[in-house]
Design a protein around this motif. Structure first.
Motif, PDB file in Angstrom:
ATOM      1  N   VAL A 114     -43.449   5.887   6.362  1.00 16.14           N
ATOM      2  CA  VAL A 114     -44.219   7.113   6.585  1.00 16.14           C
ATOM      3  C   VAL A 114     -44.467   7.822   5.262  1.00 16.14           C
ATOM      4  N   THR A 115     -43.439   7.951   4.440  1.00 15.06           N
ATOM      5  CA  THR A 115     -43.593   8.620   3.144  1.00 15.06           C
ATOM      6  C   THR A 115     -44.622   7.909   2.288  1.00 15.06           C
ATOM      7  N   GLU A 116     -44.579   6.582   2.292  1.00 18.82           N
ATOM      8  CA  GLU A 116     -45.483   5.802   1.455  1.00 18.82           C
ATOM      9  C   GLU A 116     -46.946   6.039   1.818  1.00 18.82           C
ATOM     10  N   ILE A 117     -47.264   6.050   3.111  1.00 18.90           N
ATOM     11  CA  ILE A 117     -48.672   6.196   3.477  1.00 18.90           C
ATOM     12  C   ILE A 117     -49.158   7.621   3.266  1.00 18.90           C
ATOM     13  N   VAL A 118     -48.295   8.605   3.465  1.00 16.31           N
ATOM     14  CA  VAL A 118     -48.695   9.990   3.211  1.00 16.31           C
ATOM     15  C   VAL A 118     -49.068  10.171   1.742  1.00 16.31           C
ATOM     16  N   LEU A 119     -48.280   9.574   0.843  1.00 18.04           N
ATOM     17  CA  LEU A 119     -48.592   9.655  -0.580  1.00 18.04           C
ATOM     18  C   LEU A 119     -49.843   8.852  -0.920  1.00 18.04           C
ATOM     19  N   ARG A 120     -49.949   7.655  -0.346  1.00 16.90           N
ATOM     20  CA  ARG A 120     -51.076   6.781  -0.671  1.00 16.90           C
ATOM     21  C   ARG A 120     -52.402   7.378  -0.221  1.00 16.90           C
ATOM     22  N   GLU A 121     -52.403   8.050   0.942  1.00 12.16           N
ATOM     23  CA  GLU A 121     -53.637   8.637   1.453  1.00 12.16           C
ATOM     24  C   GLU A 121     -53.939   9.993   0.835  1.00 12.16           C
ATOM     25  N   ARG A 122     -53.055  10.427  -0.087  1.00 11.31           N
ATOM     26  CA  ARG A 122     -53.256  11.709  -0.771  1.00 11.31           C
ATOM     27  C   ARG A 122     -53.419  12.835   0.236  1.00 11.31           C
ATOM     28  N   GLU A 128     -39.659 -12.784   3.239  1.00 10.91           N
ATOM     29  CA  GLU A 128     -38.208 -12.824   3.200  1.00 10.91           C
ATOM     30  C   GLU A 128     -37.648 -12.312   4.521  1.00 10.91           C
ATOM     31  N   ARG A 129     -36.473 -12.719   4.854  1.00  6.74           N
ATOM     32  CA  ARG A 129     -35.864 -12.346   6.129  1.00  6.74           C
ATOM     33  C   ARG A 129     -35.625 -10.840   6.179  1.00  6.74           C
ATOM     34  N   TYR A 130     -35.913 -10.242   7.349  1.00  3.28           N
ATOM     35  CA  TYR A 130     -35.673  -8.819   7.549  1.00  3.28           C
ATOM     36  C   TYR A 130     -34.592  -8.659   8.605  1.00  3.28           C
ATOM     37  N   ASP A 131     -33.459  -8.130   8.231  1.00  2.53           N
ATOM     38  CA  ASP A 131     -32.328  -8.022   9.151  1.00  2.53           C
ATOM     39  C   ASP A 131     -32.043  -6.596   9.592  1.00  2.53           C
ATOM     40  N   ALA A 132     -32.725  -5.625   9.033  1.00  2.11           N
ATOM     41  CA  ALA A 132     -32.458  -4.232   9.390  1.00  2.11           C
ATOM     42  C   ALA A 132     -33.025  -3.931  10.780  1.00  2.11           C
ATOM     43  N   PRO A 133     -32.543  -2.883  11.419  1.00  3.10           N
ATOM     44  CA  PRO A 133     -33.072  -2.519  12.739  1.00  3.10           C
ATOM     45  C   PRO A 133     -34.452  -1.911  12.640  1.00  3.10           C
ATOM     46  N   SER A 134     -35.123  -1.778  13.785  1.00  7.97           N
ATOM     47  CA  SER A 134     -36.362  -1.008  13.810  1.00  7.97           C
ATOM     48  C   SER A 134     -36.010   0.464  13.667  1.00  7.97           C
ATOM     49  N   GLY A 135     -37.007   1.276  13.289  1.00  9.13           N
ATOM     50  CA  GLY A 135     -36.730   2.677  13.018  1.00  9.13           C
ATOM     51  C   GLY A 135     -35.960   2.822  11.722  1.00  9.13           C
ATOM     52  N   GLY A 136     -35.039   3.777  11.668  1.00  6.63           N
ATOM     53  CA  GLY A 136     -34.154   3.930  10.523  1.00  6.63           C
ATOM     54  C   GLY A 136     -34.882   4.273   9.241  1.00  6.63           C
ATOM     55  N   TRP A 137     -34.221   3.925   8.122  1.00  4.51           N
ATOM     56  CA  TRP A 137     -34.770   4.275   6.815  1.00  4.51           C
ATOM     57  C   TRP A 137     -36.045   3.510   6.500  1.00  4.51           C
ATOM     58  N   GLY A 138     -36.176   2.315   7.046  1.00  8.91           N
ATOM     59  CA  GLY A 138     -37.423   1.573   6.819  1.00  8.91           C
ATOM     60  C   GLY A 138     -38.617   2.327   7.352  1.00  8.91           C
ATOM     61  N   SER A 139     -38.485   2.917   8.532  1.00  7.38           N
ATOM     62  CA  SER A 139     -39.556   3.705   9.119  1.00  7.38           C
ATOM     63  C   SER A 139     -39.828   4.946   8.283  1.00  7.38           C
ATOM     64  N   ALA A 140     -38.783   5.636   7.851  1.00  5.68           N
ATOM     65  CA  ALA A 140     -38.951   6.849   7.052  1.00  5.68           C
ATOM     66  C   ALA A 140     -39.666   6.549   5.736  1.00  5.68           C
ATOM     67  N   ARG A 141     -39.278   5.459   5.084  1.00  5.63           N
ATOM     68  CA  ARG A 141     -39.933   5.091   3.825  1.00  5.63           C
ATOM     69  C   ARG A 141     -41.399   4.749   4.043  1.00  5.63           C
ATOM     70  N   GLU A 146     -43.606   5.939  13.488  1.00  8.37           N
ATOM     71  CA  GLU A 146     -44.094   5.444  12.200  1.00  8.37           C
ATOM     72  C   GLU A 146     -45.589   5.183  12.224  1.00  8.37           C
ATOM     73  N   ASN A 147     -46.065   4.445  13.240  1.00  9.37           N
ATOM     74  CA  ASN A 147     -47.485   4.137  13.278  1.00  9.37           C
ATOM     75  C   ASN A 147     -48.320   5.350  13.638  1.00  9.37           C
ATOM     76  N   GLY A 148     -47.758   6.282  14.417  1.00 13.08           N
ATOM     77  CA  GLY A 148     -48.476   7.509  14.695  1.00 13.08           C
ATOM     78  C   GLY A 148     -48.676   8.343  13.441  1.00 13.08           C
ATOM     79  N   ALA A 149     -47.639   8.388  12.599  1.00  7.01           N
ATOM     80  CA  ALA A 149     -47.768   9.097  11.324  1.00  7.01           C
ATOM     81  C   ALA A 149     -48.798   8.408  10.425  1.00  7.01           C
ATOM     82  N   LYS A 150     -48.803   7.080  10.446  1.00  8.14           N
ATOM     83  CA  LYS A 150     -49.796   6.351   9.662  1.00  8.14           C
ATOM     84  C   LYS A 150     -51.210   6.675  10.135  1.00  8.14           C
ATOM     85  N   ALA A 151     -51.387   6.741  11.467  1.00  2.32           N
ATOM     86  CA  ALA A 151     -52.710   7.033  12.015  1.00  2.32           C
ATOM     87  C   ALA A 151     -53.188   8.419  11.614  1.00  2.32           C
TER      88      ALA A 151
END
Length: 782
Positions: free
Chosen positions: A25-33, A10-23, A71-76
């Motif tokens: 980061v939160t998602e991977i921290v939880l997923r990786e326990r 689906e089309r993504y119109d939001a900017p880079s960074g922002g709440w998408g980035s914050a979400r 975002e990707n640094g937090a994922k790493a």
């Protein structure tokens, strides 16, 4: 295997960074326990006294942001400090045949490797082995082999200390076979810039970004590949510096950005426009686009001089510092605009508009990534960007210069301390005198040549210091079966990946500490160092407790292998070096005194210290003693595989927002609106219609090459995207199976992954919700 949800686009119109980035980061921290206390690690990332990000090599500022990670640094970091474990019990329950059917994402999601392992062919499983037994057996195998038949590969993540030991080990063993991940990305830079300006790396620092009044972007996507750079781009835009972008795809990080660390921006969701001009040239059209800008500048300069106006070109700089300007101008004058437009995919007016803005600015940085390097004429493309900068004196003054954006976190640094297949770039004489041996003088094998040796049988053994080599290289369908003919494969790693599942006759998997983790040797915490994209060297310390199990540091593993392989040498003190990394740094300083003098003290300078960059001071270490404007042989970046025929498209490989190099963090390429799958082919809507396809159709993609090798990837979902007509995009590394090994940059042998002529074959696939099940095998069967 994990569930990744129902695929959708689906089309993504939001900017880079922002709440998408914050979400994200939160998602991977939880997923990786990630344990709660480990979440605080992010506050120490890229900070003085903390640890360096294990992701990209973008510069680390002396005055960092409160949260100096992206975002990707937090994922790493979450990926590395995960509480999930991959121990002997996991391999007892899973054969390698079974695991080869898993997705790349699921393999790494099992967790951190905890024990040394040896492949058992009878059970098709990895079995635990002691470190002593592993080192002894590997050493015995290497002693029986011709050193020229052994590859010592480095992925770019190992610290300077380990990298120095690794190159010394290889040369004491008797080979310069030291390919690395730079061979697959920025080797074109290392070949192009020495001829143009006398250095192997870029000339700018973060201070230059603070002063620049214009930025030129070519073939680099900071939103996914180096997101911390977006802060520097945003600051440049806020002070009025234009950013002119040349890239085939519209990338969100080069369009708009909301700073996740700004409460005001997060609350108002008011983005900063990044690119002031965005030119979607065709893949490989950069030489022609740059030539068009240069031609426009030359014409504007002639007109200004005729009218008695200030010159557009910096004639004083050219006269004093440049060689080849007259010949370059003669070549420019012979280039016709219709040809420049056809080769670049841009109009004359677009190129003149870019040149006009560039011509009015005084401090300009040229930034580029693999969109320039990964072409047949990638070396010449970089030299053309250098020509453009030299015409206006934009190298060797504050706020100006050339900036190749490196990928892996220490890929530039490991080259600096001697990991190179080119003997002329290593301090062989100093190494020989210091350690009492005769270093090998013959050129070693780079990545492409290592692959050729595996295919023809002349390479017998492979040692991998990190990485996922089989997944990262071209010619996947030929390389996997050839890998099984190796006598020995040794992989030093933190997590399981695809390469580990293709065993040699003897295969070892050796688990190491991560960079985020405390490295204790005999109870003493050790420090290490890295070099970033701007040639700045920093000291770091791990802050997380290592996983339980039987892991060693990368330095200890290299030393253990070396001691088991090499004869005793009283001048080579492996045990002392592992006990105190400061002693390794002393050796680095003796081998490279110009760069690393007083290394142990200088590494803790706030903001690090920079390696000498003569070109930044207008000192040209070239054959002519000047900066050279080099005339390209052709406007076509990929003349060996022309995309001829109305049914032929030019494929460029891409990275997702949810990956770094071959590491897949998830199946959500947020900026491109692709979720739950990587089996997509991004196409221009006109091409979809013209080829009789429709959105959602499944296609098999095959390479147009008359060499008798079948190269296919699919089924992929036809997905409309804002990409130039005649071009298409697919994900790396899955599409590597389409790249012929011989399709590489002249001079550097970087795989030409940004211009692969392909044909599409529509498939009739049973309705599965619109997407293929992933990964449906590997390589040609992806």
């Amino acid at each position: 295997m994990s569930k990744i949800g129902k695929p959708k686009v689906e089309r993504y119109d939001a900017p880079s960074g922002g709440w998408g980035s914050a979400r994200s980061v939160t998602e991977i921290v939880l997923r990786e326990r990630v344990p709660l206390k480990s979440g605080a690690l992010l506050t120490r990332q890229n900070k003085h006294g903390g640890f360096a990000c294990v992701s990209c090599a973008w510069a680390k500022p002396g005055k960092p942001h409160p949260l100096e990670f992206c975002e990707n640094g937090a994922k790493a970091t979450a990926w590395e400090v995960t509480s999930k474990r991959c121990g002997p019990e996991f391999f007892a329950g899973h054969s390698l045949t079974e695991l080869r059917g898993w997705r790349d994402y699921d393999l790494e999601e099992v967790g951190r490797l905890t024990h040394p392992l040896r492949y058992d062919a009878a059970s098709d499983r990895y079995r635990p082995v002691s470190w002593a037994e592993a080192f002894a057996d590997i050493g015995a195998e290497l002693k029986a082999l011709d050193p020229d038949s052994v590859i010592f590969y480095a992925s770019g993540r190992a610290a300077l200390e380990t990298s120095y030991l690794y190159q010394l080990y290889a040369r004491l063993y008797g080979t310069n076979n030291l390919p690395d991940s730079s061979n697959m990305c920025h080797e074109s830079t290392s070949v192009a810039l020495p001829k143009s300006i006398g250095v192997t790396v870029g000339t700018v620092t973060l201070n230059d970004f603070d002063q620049a009044d214009c930025l030129l972007f070519f073939g680099q996507n900071p939103g996914s590949n180096s997101p911390r750079m977006l802060h520097d781009l945003q600051e440049a835009r806020k002070r009025g510096a234009p950013i002119i972008t040349f890239n085939p795809l519209r990338e969100r990080g080069l369009e708009t950005f909301v700073n996740p660390q700004s409460p005001v921006e997060m609350l108002t969701d008011h983005p900063t426009q990044i690119s002031t001009q965005y030119h979607q040239l065709k893949p490989g059209g950069d030489i022609a686009a740059l030539a068009g800008m240069c031609k426009a500048l030359l014409t504007a300069d002639d007109l200004a001089l005729e009218q008695g106006q200030p010159a557009v070109l910096d004639h004083a700089f050219i006269a004093e510092h440049c060689h080849g300007f007259a010949e370059f101008c003669e070549w420019l004058q012979r280039q016709e605009w219709p040809q420049l437009e056809r080769q670049s995919g841009l109009t004359r007016s677009a190129l003149e508009a870019a040149a006009a803005v560039y011509g009015r600015r005084q401090k300009v940085i040229g930034i580029y990534g693999m969109g320039l390097t990964q072409h047949r004429h990638g070396v010449e493309t970089i030299q053309m960007l250098t020509n453009l900068l030299l015409m206006r004196g934009n190298i060797g003054k504050p706020g100006a210069g050339i900036c190749p954006v490196r990928g892996h976190s220490n890929v530039q640094g490991q080259r600096t301390v001697g990991i190179t297949e080119k003997p002329e770039l290593a301090p062989l004489e100093q190494l020989g005198e210091r350690f009492g041996f005769t270093p090998p003088q013959d050129k070693g094998r780079n990545t492409v040549e290592a692959c050729e040796g595996i295919l023809d049988g002349s390479v017998k053994a492979f040692i991998g210091l990190g990485g996922n080599f089989l997944r990262a290289i071209p010619e996947t369908s030929l390389m996997e079966p050839a890998w099984r003919t190796l006598r020995l494969s040794v992989q030093i790693a933190t997590k399981l990946n695809r390469n580990h599942l293709v065993p040699a006759d003897k295969a070892y998997l050796l688990p190491c500490l991560g960079r985020t983790e405390i490295d204790r040797q005999n109870g003493v915490e050790q420090a290490h160092s890295t070099e970033d994209s701007t040639g700045c060297i920093h000291g770091w310390r791990g802050v997380a407790e290592p996983p339980e199990g039987d892991l060693l540091s990368e330095s200890a593993i290299v030393a253990g292998l070396a001691k088991a392989t090499l004869p005793d040498n009283p001048k080579v003190t492996w045990d002392a070096w592992v006990a105190d990394y400061a002693l390794i740094r002393d050796e680095i300083a003796l081998s490279f005194p110009e760069i690393f003098h007083d290394f142990n003290a200088r590494m803790w300078e706030v903001g690090g210290f920079h390696r000498p960059l003569p070109a930044a001071k207008r000192e040209w270490k070239t054959e002519t003693g000047k900066a050279n404007l080099i005339v390209p042989r052709s406007l076509d970046a990929d003349p060996d595989m022309p995309a001829s025929g109305r049914d032929v498209l030019t494929l460029m490989t891409l990275r997702s927002n949810d990956q770094f190099n071959t590491t897949i963090y998830g199946y959500h390429d947020r900026f491109r609106g692709v979720k739950g799958t990587r089996a997509v082919l991004l196409m221009n809507r006109n091409d979809i219609e013209r080829l009789g396809l429709a959105e959602g159709d499944k296609v098999q993609v095959s390479t147009v090459a008359d060499d008798g090798v079948r190269r296919e990837v699919g089924p992929l979902r036809v997905t409309p995207y804002n990409i130039p007509e005649g071009a298409c995009g697919g994900y790396y590394p899955e599409c590597n199976a389409l790249i012929p090994l011989w399709h590489h940059a002249e001079g550097s042998k970087v795989p030409a992954a940004k211009a692969i002529p392909v044909r599409l074959n529509k498939l009739i696939v049973a309705n599965d919700g619109g997407f293929p099940v992933e990964p449906e095998g590997y390589g040609a069967q992806y």
